[in-house]
Every structure is written in C-alpha cells, then in structure tokens.
Motif scaffolding. Structure first.
Motif, PDB file in Angstrom:
ATOM      1  N   GLU A  12     -24.630 -16.518 -10.447  1.00  0.00           N
ATOM      2  CA  GLU A  12     -23.396 -17.153 -10.942  1.00  0.00           C
ATOM      3  C   GLU A  12     -23.472 -18.672 -10.748  1.00  0.00           C
ATOM      4  O   GLU A  12     -24.103 -19.165  -9.810  1.00  0.00           O
ATOM      5  CB  GLU A  12     -22.201 -16.603 -10.167  1.00  0.00           C
ATOM      6  N   ALA A  13     -22.812 -19.408 -11.629  1.00  0.00           N
ATOM      7  CA  ALA A  13     -22.685 -20.861 -11.463  1.00  0.00           C
ATOM      8  C   ALA A  13     -21.222 -21.204 -11.252  1.00  0.00           C
ATOM      9  O   ALA A  13     -20.370 -20.803 -12.047  1.00  0.00           O
ATOM     10  CB  ALA A  13     -23.209 -21.584 -12.688  1.00  0.00           C
ATOM     11  N   VAL A  14     -20.949 -21.904 -10.180  1.00  0.00           N
ATOM     12  CA  VAL A  14     -19.574 -22.299  -9.871  1.00  0.00           C
ATOM     13  C   VAL A  14     -19.492 -23.822  -9.903  1.00  0.00           C
ATOM     14  O   VAL A  14     -20.321 -24.511  -9.277  1.00  0.00           O
ATOM     15  CB  VAL A  14     -19.136 -21.769  -8.487  1.00  0.00           C
ATOM     16  N   ALA A  15     -18.515 -24.327 -10.627  1.00  0.00           N
ATOM     17  CA  ALA A  15     -18.304 -25.778 -10.663  1.00  0.00           C
ATOM     18  C   ALA A  15     -17.270 -26.158  -9.614  1.00  0.00           C
ATOM     19  O   ALA A  15     -16.273 -25.456  -9.435  1.00  0.00           O
ATOM     20  CB  ALA A  15     -17.828 -26.191 -12.047  1.00  0.00           C
ATOM     21  N   VAL A  16     -17.524 -27.253  -8.932  1.00  0.00           N
ATOM     22  CA  VAL A  16     -16.558 -27.796  -7.974  1.00  0.00           C
ATOM     23  C   VAL A  16     -15.966 -29.040  -8.596  1.00  0.00           C
ATOM     24  O   VAL A  16     -16.653 -30.055  -8.756  1.00  0.00           O
ATOM     25  CB  VAL A  16     -17.230 -28.127  -6.621  1.00  0.00           C
ATOM     26  N   LEU A  17     -14.700 -28.943  -8.976  1.00  0.00           N
ATOM     27  CA  LEU A  17     -14.021 -30.063  -9.618  1.00  0.00           C
ATOM     28  C   LEU A  17     -13.161 -30.822  -8.609  1.00  0.00           C
ATOM     29  O   LEU A  17     -12.811 -30.284  -7.555  1.00  0.00           O
ATOM     30  CB  LEU A  17     -13.115 -29.538 -10.743  1.00  0.00           C
ATOM     31  N   GLY A  18     -12.807 -32.023  -8.956  1.00  0.00           N
ATOM     32  CA  GLY A  18     -11.917 -32.778  -8.084  1.00  0.00           C
ATOM     33  C   GLY A  18     -12.103 -34.257  -8.277  1.00  0.00           C
ATOM     34  O   GLY A  18     -13.128 -34.696  -8.822  1.00  0.00           O
ATOM     35  N   PRO A  19     -11.127 -35.039  -7.836  1.00  0.00           N
ATOM     36  CA  PRO A  19     -11.214 -36.492  -8.010  1.00  0.00           C
ATOM     37  C   PRO A  19     -12.260 -37.108  -7.084  1.00  0.00           C
ATOM     38  O   PRO A  19     -12.737 -36.466  -6.150  1.00  0.00           O
ATOM     39  CB  PRO A  19      -9.806 -36.973  -7.634  1.00  0.00           C
ATOM     40  N   SER A  20     -12.589 -38.354  -7.356  1.00  0.00           N
ATOM     41  CA  SER A  20     -13.547 -39.058  -6.495  1.00  0.00           C
ATOM     42  C   SER A  20     -13.028 -39.125  -5.067  1.00  0.00           C
ATOM     43  O   SER A  20     -11.834 -39.352  -4.845  1.00  0.00           O
ATOM     44  CB  SER A  20     -13.766 -40.493  -7.005  1.00  0.00           C
ATOM     45  N   GLY A  21     -13.906 -38.913  -4.114  1.00  0.00           N
ATOM     46  CA  GLY A  21     -13.534 -38.994  -2.702  1.00  0.00           C
ATOM     47  C   GLY A  21     -12.867 -37.741  -2.167  1.00  0.00           C
ATOM     48  O   GLY A  21     -12.423 -37.716  -1.016  1.00  0.00           O
ATOM     49  N   ALA A  22     -12.824 -36.680  -2.988  1.00  0.00           N
ATOM     50  CA  ALA A  22     -12.135 -35.456  -2.550  1.00  0.00           C
ATOM     51  C   ALA A  22     -12.993 -34.640  -1.587  1.00  0.00           C
ATOM     52  O   ALA A  22     -12.480 -33.787  -0.866  1.00  0.00           O
ATOM     53  CB  ALA A  22     -11.770 -34.604  -3.766  1.00  0.00           C
ATOM     54  N   GLY A  23     -14.300 -34.869  -1.584  1.00  0.00           N
ATOM     55  CA  GLY A  23     -15.184 -34.111  -0.691  1.00  0.00           C
ATOM     56  C   GLY A  23     -16.149 -33.196  -1.436  1.00  0.00           C
ATOM     57  O   GLY A  23     -16.807 -32.355  -0.815  1.00  0.00           O
ATOM     58  N   LYS A  24     -16.264 -33.363  -2.760  1.00  0.00           N
ATOM     59  CA  LYS A  24     -17.137 -32.490  -3.562  1.00  0.00           C
ATOM     60  C   LYS A  24     -18.610 -32.661  -3.140  1.00  0.00           C
ATOM     61  O   LYS A  24     -19.296 -31.686  -2.857  1.00  0.00           O
ATOM     62  CB  LYS A  24     -17.019 -32.821  -5.064  1.00  0.00           C
ATOM     63  N   SER A  25     -19.057 -33.907  -3.146  1.00  0.00           N
ATOM     64  CA  SER A  25     -20.458 -34.161  -2.792  1.00  0.00           C
ATOM     65  C   SER A  25     -20.726 -33.799  -1.335  1.00  0.00           C
ATOM     66  O   SER A  25     -21.822 -33.336  -0.989  1.00  0.00           O
ATOM     67  CB  SER A  25     -20.805 -35.622  -3.027  1.00  0.00           C
ATOM     68  N   THR A  26     -19.711 -34.001  -0.485  1.00  0.00           N
ATOM     69  CA  THR A  26     -19.854 -33.637   0.927  1.00  0.00           C
ATOM     70  C   THR A  26     -20.143 -32.149   1.054  1.00  0.00           C
ATOM     71  O   THR A  26     -21.012 -31.731   1.833  1.00  0.00           O
ATOM     72  CB  THR A  26     -18.547 -33.991   1.686  1.00  0.00           C
ATOM     73  N   LEU A  27     -19.432 -31.339   0.270  1.00  0.00           N
ATOM     74  CA  LEU A  27     -19.637 -29.892   0.309  1.00  0.00           C
ATOM     75  C   LEU A  27     -21.082 -29.546  -0.072  1.00  0.00           C
ATOM     76  O   LEU A  27     -21.747 -28.738   0.590  1.00  0.00           O
ATOM     77  CB  LEU A  27     -18.651 -29.205  -0.651  1.00  0.00           C
ATOM     78  N   LEU A  28     -21.573 -30.198  -1.124  1.00  0.00           N
ATOM     79  CA  LEU A  28     -22.942 -29.926  -1.573  1.00  0.00           C
ATOM     80  C   LEU A  28     -23.962 -30.341  -0.501  1.00  0.00           C
ATOM     81  O   LEU A  28     -24.942 -29.624  -0.250  1.00  0.00           O
ATOM     82  CB  LEU A  28     -23.214 -30.705  -2.872  1.00  0.00           C
ATOM     83  N   LYS A  29     -23.719 -31.493   0.112  1.00  0.00           N
ATOM     84  CA  LYS A  29     -24.655 -31.967   1.140  1.00  0.00           C
ATOM     85  C   LYS A  29     -24.655 -31.042   2.361  1.00  0.00           C
ATOM     86  O   LYS A  29     -25.686 -30.854   3.011  1.00  0.00           O
ATOM     87  CB  LYS A  29     -24.302 -33.399   1.555  1.00  0.00           C
ATOM     88  N   ILE A  30     -23.492 -30.473   2.657  1.00  0.00           N
ATOM     89  CA  ILE A  30     -23.429 -29.509   3.769  1.00  0.00           C
ATOM     90  C   ILE A  30     -24.282 -28.294   3.438  1.00  0.00           C
ATOM     91  O   ILE A  30     -25.072 -27.827   4.262  1.00  0.00           O
ATOM     92  CB  ILE A  30     -21.958 -29.105   4.042  1.00  0.00           C
TER      93      ILE A  30
END
Lengths: 272, 225
Positions: free
Chosen positions: B25-43
């Motif tokens: 499955e592919a899940v997209a993580v949406l959200g405004p800048s600075g919301a923590g999207k990239s942080t989640l990926l880096k974790i």
C-alpha cells in the motif's frame, strides 16, 4: 577616476614591489656559480632531505589526527565545543617559540608525560623525531581549521542519504563526504604542508639546532647566518621561497577550480 | 508480511501517533509546512531519535541504525552524490549488499531502465535536467529493492507537465514492484496520484483521511485538504 585608479593601484604595486624586492635582494647576494655550489653542498642537500622527510611525515600525522577531528567538529555537537575549538586554534595564534617551550616542558624527562615516554624508550626531544613533533603540532591546527570548513560546506543530508541506502557510517565518510570535500581537503593538506616546511620556532625549542642532525631548511638558514656562511643560508632561503611559491600556487589553483565548479553547479541549478 | 506499523511514535515535533501501512500500500502524508511530515519520514528512516516503536513486516526497526533498515528514502533535495555518475550512484549501495560485480551491473542496468534514466547512466548529476535527477534519485532509492519506500516531497521542484508524467510512471512502477510506500507531500493532487489513501498531519498530530478522490492522471491540485 584617475585619482581612484592611483589610490587603488599604488598600494598594490608598492606591496608587490616590496615582496619582489626582498626576494630579488636575497637572490642577488650570490653569484650564480656560488649559488650552484651552495645548493649542491652536503649541508643544503641534508637540509632539503630532512625538511621533505620530516614535513611529509608531519603532514601524514596531521591529516590522520586532523581530518577525523575536523569531521567531528563539523558534524557533532557536544558540551564545551566552543572551548575545544578555541583550544585547537591556539597553536595558530601563539608564537611557535611559545608552543615549543610548552612542548619542551611537557616532554622533558622531569615531566610526567616526557618521563613516561622516556621509560618506554621514546626520546622525542632534540632528535629528528622532535622536528616531526613540532611540525605536526603546528600543521595539525591548520588542517583541523581548514578541513572543518571543508566538511561544514558538505550538506549532511548526503551522509544521511548514504545511510538509508545501506552504506555504513565509516564508508559514507570515506566514499561520500571525503570525496565531496576533496578539493578543499587537498588545499588544507597543502597549507598544512607549507606550514610544516616553514616551521622554525617550535622546532628550535623541541628539536634544537644541531647541524646535520635536526637541520631543516629554516634551521639551516638560522645556523648559517649565525655562523657567517651566508651562501648556504641564502641557498636554503631560496629553496624555501621556491617551495612556498609552488605550494601557494597549488592552493590557489585548487581553490579557484573549486570556485569554478561551484559556479557551474549553481548555473545548472538555476537553469534546471 | 504485515507492512509498516508505527506505535506511539513521537518526538519534540510529533505528538504520539499510530499508523499502519498495509503491504504493497502507498499512504500519503499531507499537511502544511512545518507540521512534522518530513520528521515522521526521518523517524521511520532512522535518521531522528524518537519514542515509540517502528515495525516493518513484523520486525522491529526502532533500534536499528539507518543503514540496516532496508528502506529506500528519497529526500526532497535528492542528495545524489555529485562526484559519481548516475550509474555509480546506484552501484555504491549495492557494494554493501554483498552482490558480486556482475549481479550489481545487472541490477543497476535493470533499475536505470525501469526508471527510464538508462540513457544518462554515465552522466554526473549536475549535468542532468530536473526531471532526470528525480528519476536518478528514484532509481537509487529502488536499486536495493527496499521493503519500504519513503518519498519526501519527491517532485516538488518540477514543472506541472513533468510532475504529471512522473506521477503516473512512479505509481505504475511501485505497483509493479509491490513496494509499500509512505509519501510526504503538501499537494493533494500528488497524494491522489501516488497513494492509495492519505493521512494528514497538523501541529504534530496525525488524523486519518479517506482514500484520495482525485484522479491519478491529474497534474494540478484538485481538492482542498
């Protein structure tokens, strides 16, 4: 406009003329035949060999110590880092004579460190090893500072990406970060080597000025001026000048090419 | 095979969150800048310290360093190694996978062809166009055949036409290889084109959303999130 031209060109011409004047005055002290004789003398050849051997060994040691340290300073935060960085810069700003006296007291047989080394049979003071020690001490500081800037200019995201690709940290450092900082690291090495070649004050204190034993090129200039043999002193001084010019030119070319490649990258980025 | 599971994952930016991504499955993580999207990926990639657990196909990744997670990660800045050709950007990670030279060459050629960048194999990244660089970075992220693909704003710097073409190609490629994916984007159209469903992060908090309703062929934003 003409006044401005004179104001900016005159100081430049004066500075260059003074430097060239000093070099020319040095070179003109000896007729060519005497210079050739002095260059071929045993003492000059010993000083050249000693300087090259010791400075290249010092460079290898300084790189081995300095590059990992520079990477650590560029990539990691730790308590007291500003103090550590200031300490690392000290050898660059203190007179080499002062550094030499410090090393002399640190490594003397009466001192704990020197005593321990002596008990292990390691005699660093007043020997060729002392020359290498003094040169390493000075060159390491230069290399740490330059290499730190080199690693600082590499985006840490490259190493992070390398890690996610399964490349272990040591190999990411060696195969990604070092090549990316390569040209600046090479310039740092050349600068460190130049400092080691020209080192005098600390060497005098740590290794002493012993003819045909700890006699590097700067030491040969000092010894022969003091003893009135100006021909060998001038020959060694001219060799030092030629080496310094070659090394500075190498640094200039290395950093200039780096600047060009950065400009090219920027051009591509903006064009894309 | 149980896909990706995040249990109580949190750090200074993210509030504790749970998320499951099924295998393939592919899940997209949406959200405004600075919301923590990239942080989640880096974790998930192991690049940031965190609390909670990260599990992939039933195995725990939480304490594994990034180079042992078997994850493909494509960052927004791509970070193609500039001193290596495109082909060598793909060769390098394979050296550490124990493949012999012939197997590496075959895998690199196959992956470059899959991502339609084989005609630029010998070029350095600086000489590629924006779209070619994205393809090269995607090829590098896929070359080790990761169990999970993390895409961080993968096509943010491209023009609409190039993005649309790449979305379709990447979606088809991911489905063909059966790779589980977590995709960070601020663009709902991109989420619709690349993901089976989307979640949203705002102020470090995750909220589940329904399946994206936009058409995968769309090249411009189509709905407000």
């Amino acid at each position: 406009m003409r006044v401005l031209a004179v104001l900016v060109w005159a100081p430049l011409v004066l500075i260059v003329a003074t430097i060239l004047g000093a070099v020319g005055a040095l070179a003109s002290q000896l007729p060519l035949a005497s210079l050739a004789e002095a260059l071929a003398s045993d003492e000059t050849r010993f000083a050249v060999a000693m300087s090259l051997r010791s400075s290249l060994t010092a460079l290898a040691l300084a790189l081995a110590l300095g590059v990992p340290s520079a990477w650590l300073l560029a990539r990691r935060r730790f308590p007291g880092k500003p103090v550590v960085e200031t300490i690392l810069d000290l050898p660059m700003v203190t007179p080499p004579l002062v550094a030499g006296i410090g090393l002399l007291f640190l490594l003397g047989r009466e001192a704990p460190v020197g005593g321990a080394l002596s008990a292990m049979g390691l005699e660093l003071l007043f020997s060729p090893a002392g020359v290498i020690l003094a040169q390493t001490y000075i060159a390491t500081s230069v290399i740490v500072r330059s290499a730190r800037a080199a690693f600082g200019a590499v985006d840490p995201g490259f190493a992070a990406n390398a890690a996610t690709l399964g490349i272990p940290p040591f190999w990411a450092f060696l195969l990604v970060e070092v090549p990316m900082a390569g040209r600046a690291l090479l310039a740092a090495a050349v600068l460190g080597w130049a400092r080691a070649l020209g080192e005098f004050g600390a060497t005098l204190m740590v290794a002493g000025a012993t003819r045909m034993q700890t006699e590097t090129l700067p030491m040969a200039v000092f010894l022969n001026i003091a003893s009135g043999r100006t021909d060998i002193a001038i020959a060694c001084a001219l060799i030092l000048l030629a080496l310094a010019f070659a090394l500075l030119l190498a640094i200039r070319l290395l950093t200039a090419e780096r600047d060009d490649s950065l400009r090219e990258d920027a051009d591509v980025r903006f064009a894309a | 095979m149980s896909g990706l599971r995040l249990e109580g994952v949190a750090n200074a930016v993210l509030a504790p969150l749970d998320l499951t991504v099924r295998p393939g499955e592919a899940v997209a993580v949406l959200g405004p800048s600075g919301a923590g999207k990239s942080t989640l990926l880096k974790i998930v990639a192991g690049l940031l310290p965190h609390r909670g657990r990260v599990l992939l196909d039933g195995g725990e990744l939480t304490w594994l360093p990034p180079h042992r997670r078997g994850i493909g990660y494509m960052s927004q800045d791509l970070h193609l190694f500039p001193h290596l050709s495109v082909a060598n950007n793909l060769h390098l990670p394979l050296v550490f996978r124990g493949l012999d030279r012939a197997a590496r060459a075959a895998r690199v050629a196959e992956t470059l062809a899959l991502c339609a960048i084989d005609h630029r194999a010998s070029r350095r990244p600086a000489s590629l166009s924006g779209g070619e660089r994205q393809r090269a970075a995607l090829a590098r992220a896929l070359v080790c055949r990761p169990r999970l693909l993390l895409l961080d704003e993968p096509f943010a710097n491209l023009d609409h036409a190039t993005r649309g073409a790449l979305w379709r190609e990447v979606d088809a490629l991911r489905r063909r290889l059966g790779i589980t994916a977590l995709i960070v984007t601020h663009d709902p159209a991109e989420a619709a084109a690349l993901a089976d469903r989307s979640v949203r992060i705002a102020d470090g908090t995750l909220t589940e959303r329904t399946a994206p309703s936009c058409s995968p062929s769309m090249t411009t934003p189509c709905c407000a999130c």
